[in-house]
Design an enzyme around this catalytic site. Structure first.
Site, PDB file in Angstrom:
ATOM      1  N   LYS A 187      43.056  41.293  48.783  1.00 34.03           N
ATOM      2  CA  LYS A 187      42.416  40.812  50.006  1.00 34.03           C
ATOM      3  C   LYS A 187      43.155  39.586  50.561  1.00 34.03           C
ATOM      4  CE  LYS A 187      39.472  44.144  50.403  1.00 34.03           C
ATOM      5  NZ  LYS A 187      38.489  44.492  49.441  1.00 34.03           N
TER       6      LYS A 187
HETATM    7  C1  LIG Z   1      37.359  45.467  49.038  1.00 30.86           C
HETATM    8  C2  LIG Z   1      36.159  45.921  49.820  1.00 30.86           C
HETATM    9  C3  LIG Z   1      34.855  45.814  49.323  1.00 30.86           C
HETATM   10  C4  LIG Z   1      34.568  45.440  47.908  1.00 30.86           C
HETATM   11  O1  LIG Z   1      35.048  44.218  47.548  1.00 30.86           O
HETATM   12  P1  LIG Z   1      34.990  43.809  45.992  1.00 30.86           P
HETATM   13  O2  LIG Z   1      35.202  42.332  46.025  1.00 30.86           O
HETATM   14  O3  LIG Z   1      36.106  44.539  45.322  1.00 30.86           O
HETATM   15  O4  LIG Z   1      33.665  44.195  45.481  1.00 30.86           O
HETATM   16  C5  LIG Z   1      33.799  46.138  50.134  1.00 30.86           C
HETATM   17  N1  LIG Z   1      34.006  46.587  51.380  1.00 30.86           N
HETATM   18  C6  LIG Z   1      35.235  46.738  51.895  1.00 30.86           C
HETATM   19  C7  LIG Z   1      35.370  47.224  53.294  1.00 30.86           C
HETATM   20  C8  LIG Z   1      36.355  46.430  51.126  1.00 30.86           C
HETATM   21  O5  LIG Z   1      37.584  46.610  51.620  1.00 30.86           O
END
Ligand SMILES: *Cc1c(COP(=O)(O)O)cnc(C)c1O
Length: 386
Positions: A187
């Protein structure tokens, strides 16, 4: 395959992050403690809104679950979200025994289509979960207006949206009930695994804090603090284990300081891609309205009808040229669980289906050099036979 493979994503972890993690490890306090508290404080300061509660959690999935739980979502309720997302957005609704109503996207922005949200509302609908796909803010004015008129809650899945703006305001400061960010490894900022739940609602914040750690409550005794011994707590609900460790928060503190610089670099790469792909049979990602910030978590390119190559073959060619890429997303209506649970058909989601069949995500991360970007654009041209 080239020996010099360019991965689809890489985190940028600097000496500051490493020193802070080492400091944490040496401090004797490695799980949730002073660094998690500091990260929460820094996060609300970053959003620039004194009234915000920031609650550090060990994933965005956990944050979404806590937000919906605190809003009282449960069996018999329906929650509306986009089919064009990761399964985490929707699975949290099922954790609570409520039902998911998936709707299609706006073909221009690839974000949830407000008109379809409104059409999907029933007497059972309790909440909407917009996703800011790729880091481009969803149409929040329209969605918040629909929510207000129908008495619905709004929880933003802002996993891609740090930092993004809507109408000049940072996502996280809008008029929704809660917003959840992700710090997963790929991210825009990362703590390895982690997330942040942000809300203005003091009751929601209080419930989420209690449920984040086993339903244990000490805060209820704040007024007696002097009298309650440090070992004492009360369990007021069957809570979860969703707290963020100080080891992870140590990373987050320094990643957050770089969030704006990281965004600028990703925006630069997106602009270089846009420029290089002009005139090719490609549909470049939608841009935000003038003056708005796009977080550019993803650069999701689409093959135009005249591209002369199928998406799967195109990705193979890029891999053969040593370029990692991905697909965001295989829409939920195609995933066996969601498709079978709600008897969904691709024909019910024509815009998401159309985008999915043509889309691929190119590498877009701060550690890419100018040469890396040129390698990608050259490989894209070659994969098109140009
Ligand atoms: C990465 C992601 C999540 C989940 O995030 P985590 O921190 O891995 O739980 C939820 N929604 C979207 C759209 C994502 O890209």
């Amino acid at each position: 395959m080239s020996t010099n493979f360019l991965p689809y994503a890489l985190p940028e972890i600097g000496d500051d992050e490493i020193a802070e993690v080492v400091d944490t490890l040496k401090s004797g306090w490695i799980t949730t403690g002073p660094k998690a508290k500091r990260f929460e404080h820094d996060f609300s300061a970053f959003l620039g809104d004194e009234g915000l509660h920031a609650i550090a959690v060990n994933s965005a999935t956990a944050g979404l679950h806590l937000a919906l739980e605190a809003l009282g979502i449960g069996p018999g309720d329906e929650v509306i979200t986009t089919t064009h997302t990761f399964t985490a957005t929707a699975e949290v609704v099922r954790y609570l025994g409520a039902d998911v109503k998936l709707v299609d996207i706006d073909p221009a922005t690839l974000n949830i289509a407000p008109a379809l949200v409104e059409a999907a509302i029933t007497a059972r609908t309790k909440a909407i979960i917009p996703v800011h796909y790729a880091g481009l803010a969803a149409d929040m004015p329209a969605l918040l207006d629909i929510a207000r008129r129908h008495g619905l809650k709004v929880v933003e899945d802002a996993a891609h949206a740090l930092p993004s703006t809507s109408g000049g305001a940072l996502v996280g400061t809008l008029a929704s009930d809660a917003t959840v960010f992700s710090f997963y490894a790929n991210k825009t900022i990362t703590t390895g695994e982690g997330g942040m739940l942000v809300t203005r609602d003091a009751a929601l914040a209080q419930r989420a804090k209690v449920m984040r750690l086993h339903g244990m409550n000490r805060d209820a005794f704040d007024r007696f603090t002097a009298k309650v011994p440090s070992w004492y707590y009360e369990v007021v609900a069957p809570g979860f284990k969703y707290n963020l460790t100080d080891i992870a928060a140590a990373l987050g503190i320094h990643q957050l300081k770089k969030a704006r610089a990281f965004q600028q670099r990703r925006a630069q790469i997106a602009a270089l891609y846009d420029q290089a792909f002009a005139g090719l049979p490609l549909i470049t990602p939608p841009l935000p309205p003038a003056g708005q910030t796009h977080a550019w978590h993803l650069y999701a390119l689409r093959l135009a009808d005249g591209a002369g190559v199928e998406r799967d073959r195109f990705i193979e060619r890029l891999f053969d040229a040593g370029i990692g890429c991905s697909v965001h997303y295989i829409p939920l209506h195609l995933q066996p669980y969601w498709r079978d649970r709600y008897a969904l058909a691709a024909a019910d989601f024509p815009h998401s289906q159309h985008a999915f069949e043509r889309t691929l995500s190119l590498p877009i991360y701060t550690r890419m050099t100018g040469t890396d970007v040129e390698r990608v654009t050259a490989a894209v041209r070659a994969a098109l036979g140009r």
